[in-house]
Design an enzyme around this catalytic site. Structure first.
Site, PDB file in Angstrom:
ATOM      1  N   VAL A  70      -3.973   9.284  -0.710  1.00  0.00           N
ATOM      2  CA  VAL A  70      -5.016   8.346  -1.091  1.00  0.00           C
ATOM      3  C   VAL A  70      -4.343   7.128  -1.700  1.00  0.00           C
ATOM      4  O   VAL A  70      -3.452   7.264  -2.544  1.00  0.00           O
ATOM      5  CB  VAL A  70      -5.996   8.966  -2.105  1.00  0.00           C
ATOM      6  CG1 VAL A  70      -7.070   7.957  -2.497  1.00  0.00           C
ATOM      7  CG2 VAL A  70      -6.628  10.236  -1.535  1.00  0.00           C
ATOM      8  N   CYS A  71      -4.739   5.954  -1.245  1.00  0.00           N
ATOM      9  CA  CYS A  71      -4.246   4.707  -1.819  1.00  0.00           C
ATOM     10  C   CYS A  71      -2.707   4.658  -1.743  1.00  0.00           C
ATOM     11  O   CYS A  71      -2.128   4.928  -0.695  1.00  0.00           O
ATOM     12  CB  CYS A  71      -4.773   4.571  -3.248  1.00  0.00           C
ATOM     13  SG  CYS A  71      -4.675   2.927  -3.964  1.00  0.00           S
TER      14      CYS A  71
END
Length: 317
Positions: free
Chosen positions: A102-103
């Site tokens: 994520v990210c």
């Protein structure tokens, strides 16, 4: 039962952790036995997130259970990677059935050598860095998430929820994912190839007032004649001068900007209104439903009717 193992470290982004965890936990509540969610840090001690929250992990690296889905969140801590964390990922990442970032968690996977030859995305602010420092990785900064076999990478913060919903739909079915989306008051899920930014955010704001006015006109009138000739006349420039100036000041050709504005407007109408496909195609400047269908399939991988069926928010139960 699939074990979802979430990696924690100091200066992790709390929403990168809590967003996907809420989705997976929602699936477990809806269909018990779907997931077992565990967290792990280097030594099993609490970690402090970038926002100041303290998270208490379930395990240390030494006693972590085997993971079906190994999830690596992002945050400021990914820019100063702990060598022991990178080494642990290098050893344990390939053992997971599914690797998820994520990210800026993608930076940790890249440092561990787990993204070689793969197509990935990350938060827009680090995509250049990721591509520059890891030239064998195919970095696409535009989509909100990308699936590449057993690897799934997502952009910033809330896109982790979209990716988690997509994984739940794959594992436990559409109805389970729909139930979670209703509870979290989000779309069932946005398509992964949806752009991280709207046209207005992706393009720079023009410096000259006539060009700024044209940008605003396009946004407010997607169904009008938005040819270069028409827009150039509105800016009181020749078509050639207008096209060159628009791209120079916004970083995007007029045609590309118009395409993105029309697609975004059509998507909003499909998600928020009961208007028919033909009416939407006319109001967004496509002219015909077939022209709009081609644009949707090319950009989003789904025809307008399918997009509406899958991505319009469900009514409250």
């Amino acid at each position: 039962m699939r074990t979802v193992l979430v990696v924690l470290f100091d200066d992790v982004q709390s929403l990168d952790v809590s967003g996907p965890v809420e989705v997976f936990n929602g699936a477990e509540l809806h269909r018990p036995g779907t997931y077992r969610i565990r967290t792990v840090s280097r030594d099993g001690r609490p970690v402090r997130t970038s926002s100041g929250l303290t998270l208490v992990p379930d395990h240390s690296f030494a006693d972590a259970p085997p993971a079906h889905t190994l999830l690596i969140p992002g945050g400021a801590g990914t820019r100063r990677p702990d060598p022991r964390l990178v080494a642990w990922l290098r050893e344990n990442g390939p053992r997971a059935a599914r690797l998820v970032s994520v990210c800026t968690g993608a930076l940790l996977l890249a440092e561990a050598g787990l993204l070689e030859g793969r197509r990935v995305t990350s938060h827009w602010s680090v995509c250049d860095k990721l591509a520059r420092e890891h030239p064998s990785v195919e970095v696409d900064p535009d989509p909100i998430f990308i699936r590449d076999g057993d690897l799934a990478t997502s952009a910033g913060v809330t896109s982790g929820i979209d990716l988690a919903l997509a994984l739940v739909e794959e594992d436990a079915g559409r109805e389970t994912a729909l139930s979670i989306a209703r509870h979290l008051v989000v779309f069932l899920r946005r398509p992964g190839n949806q752009a991280q930014f709207s046209a207005q955010l992706a393009a720079q704001t023009a410096q000259r007032e006539p060009l700024r006015e044209v940008q605003q006109w396009i946004t407010e009138h997607p169904g009008e004649d938005l040819s270069v000739e028409s827009l150039a006349a509105r800016a009181r420039l020749s078509p050639r001068h207008f096209a060159r100036a628009f791209q120079g000041e916004t970083g995007m050709t007029p045609g590309r900007y118009v395409d993105r504005v029309r697609l975004e407007h059509a998507r909003r109408l499909l998600e928020e209104s009961a208007d028919g496909i033909e009416e939407i195609s006319r109001s967004c400047g496509y002219g015909t439903p077939e022209a709009m269908r081609r644009a949707f399939v090319r950009t989003l991988g789904a025809a307008p009717a399918e997009y509406r069926r899958r991505f319009r928010p469900a009514p409250a139960p």
